[in-house]
Design an enzyme around this catalytic site. Structure first.
Site, short mmCIF file in Angstrom:
data_model
loop_
_atom_site.label_atom_id
_atom_site.label_comp_id
_atom_site.label_asym_id
_atom_site.label_seq_id
_atom_site.Cartn_x
_atom_site.Cartn_y
_atom_site.Cartn_z
N ASN A 1 0.95 -1.24 -0.14
CA ASN A 1 -0.04 0.09 -0.16
C ASN A 1 0.99 1.27 0.02
OD1 ASN A 1 -1.86 2.04 0.45
ND2 ASN A 1 -2.49 1.31 2.37
N TRP A 2 0.91 1.98 -1.19
CA TRP A 2 1.91 2.88 -1.17
C TRP A 2 1.30 4.32 -0.95
CZ3 TRP A 2 3.95 2.52 -7.14
CH2 TRP A 2 4.64 1.37 -7.13
N LYS A 3 0.12 4.26 -0.11
CA LYS A 3 -0.80 5.47 0.45
C LYS A 3 -0.44 6.79 -0.57
CE LYS A 3 -0.13 3.24 4.54
NZ LYS A 3 0.12 3.27 6.24
N HIS B 1 -9.59 0.23 4.88
CA HIS B 1 -8.27 0.47 5.65
C HIS B 1 -8.46 1.68 6.93
CE1 HIS B 1 -4.29 1.91 6.17
NE2 HIS B 1 -3.88 0.98 5.67
N GLU C 1 -7.12 3.94 7.73
CA GLU C 1 -6.93 5.25 7.35
C GLU C 1 -7.90 6.25 6.75
OE1 GLU C 1 -3.04 5.13 5.26
OE2 GLU C 1 -2.04 4.45 7.35
N GLU D 1 -5.27 -5.63 10.58
CA GLU D 1 -4.36 -4.56 10.64
C GLU D 1 -4.83 -3.78 12.19
OE1 GLU D 1 -2.56 -3.56 6.74
OE2 GLU D 1 -4.26 -2.20 7.00
N GLY E 1 2.09 1.86 10.49
CA GLY E 1 3.14 3.03 10.39
C GLY E 1 3.87 3.50 11.64
N SER F 1 3.52 -2.47 10.30
CA SER F 1 4.99 -2.60 10.46
C SER F 1 5.40 -3.67 9.92
CB SER F 1 5.19 -1.97 11.73
OG SER F 1 4.86 -0.68 11.91
N GLY G 1 3.02 -1.31 4.46
CA GLY G 1 2.87 0.04 4.02
C GLY G 1 4.37 0.61 3.69
N GLY G 2 4.96 1.08 4.88
CA GLY G 2 6.36 1.71 4.58
C GLY G 2 7.30 0.87 3.81
C1 PEP Z 1 -0.97 -0.41 5.93
O1 PEP Z 1 -0.81 0.77 5.54
O2 PEP Z 1 -1.84 -1.22 5.71
C2 PEP Z 1 0.19 -0.70 6.70
C3 PEP Z 1 0.17 -1.80 7.33
O3 PEP Z 1 1.44 0.24 6.88
P1 PEP Z 1 2.92 -0.10 7.69
O4 PEP Z 1 3.31 -1.37 6.92
O5 PEP Z 1 3.41 1.28 7.20
O6 PEP Z 1 2.39 -0.31 9.06
#
Ligand code: PEP
Length: 275
Positions: free
Chosen positions: A16-18, A109, A111, A184, A190, A230, A251-252
């Site tokens: 997920n590049w957000k 999600h 966010e 999640e 994040g 993470s 994500g990251g």
């Molecule tokens: C996500 O955005 O779904 C996520 C899990 O982000 P991160 O890996 O950065 O925690």
């Protein structure tokens, strides 16, 4: 439910590049990932029994899709409108995602659920819309830190899941290969704070138990449940070694080809010889 009682399922890894990257860096990341995972680069191709998808920002879907050709990875949208088309400024329809060859879409999600206060009925409507449009969906559920600390994690996750799936009572309405569930925990997204694999597995069991109650045990066993929060190249192998964890939503660590490709390869250990 132990792994031995479950059929082999295709691991799923989503990136997920957000709202990150710019056009040039997004295309470069897509090209490098495609080369790494397809075997066009220096290493061997990723095992084709692993589903990998990336979710770029909507304005970059076309360019990223072109850079990846037929994949891997597959292409996905970060969000979709619950409406087919019409006067919905700023929204992206399922048909538009389909036009751009995006096969996957994220729904629920945190966010959006928490960050943008997206209500349960909207999440439900988006899930339905995505399925009607033949997209494959990653439905995200997870508790906040407050909910975990007050002992409400299980109730929260079960409620989010039941609410999201309301109205999809038949197995025909919910083919297990077309919905991936992502656990999640909001406090792990994040933050660099990963859920302990034991806790992630426990949450995955709550999800599978609920699926078993809503549908049946075979269905629950065949549905992929992945962990997000993470995930990194360093902790992926430990997480994916757990029977209940069928992959990850990242994500990251998906913003760098090297770390994302390493996470994808960590999922290869889940493949039996007959999957
Ligand atoms: C996500 O955005 O779904 C996520 C899990 O982000 P991160 O890996 O950065 O925690």
């Amino acid at each position: 439910m132990s792994r031995s009682t479950r059929p082999a399922v295709r691991p799923f890894i989503g990136g997920n590049w957000k709202m990150n990257l710019r056009l040039a860096s997004a295309v470069e990341l897509a090209e490098t990932l495609h080369a790494d995972l397809s075997g066009d680069g220096e290493g061997a191709a990723l095992d084709a029994r692993i589903d990998v998808a990336v979710f770029p920002p909507a304005p970059y879907l076309m360019a990223v899709g072109r850079a990846m050709g037929h994949g891997p990875p597959a292409l996905g949208g970060q969000d979709l409108s619950p409406h087919e088309d019409g006067a919905y400024t700023g929204q992206v329809s399922a048909g538009m995602l389909d036009d751009l060859n995006a096969r996957w879409v994220l729904v629920g999600h945190s966010e959006r659920r928490h960050g943008l206060a997206e209500p349960p009925e909207t999440i439900r409507a988006k899930l339905r819309r995505a399925l009607e449009a033949d997209l494959e969906v990653v439905l995200c559920v997870g508790e906040t830190l407050e909910e975990r600390e007050s002992g409400d994690a299980e109730a929260t996750i079960v409620e989010q899941l039941r609410s999201g799936l309301e109205g999809l009572e038949t197995l025909e309405a919910f083919p297990p290969e077309r919905i991936v569930l992502a656990y999640e925990p909001v406090w792990a997204i994040g933050t660099g704070r990963t859920a302990h694999p034991d806790d992630a597995e426990e949450a995955h069991r709550w999800i599978r138990r609920t699926l078993g109650e809503l549908y049946d045990r075979g269905f629950a066993a065949a549905t992929r449940v992945v962990y997000g929060g993470s995930v990194t190249a360093s902790n992926a192998a430990e997480l994916f070694s757990r029977p209940e964890i069928d992959g990850g939503l990242v994500g990251g660590a998906s913003l760098k080809a090297e770390s994302f490709a390493a996470i994808c390869r960590a999922a290869e250990s889940r493949l039996g010889t007959s999957a």
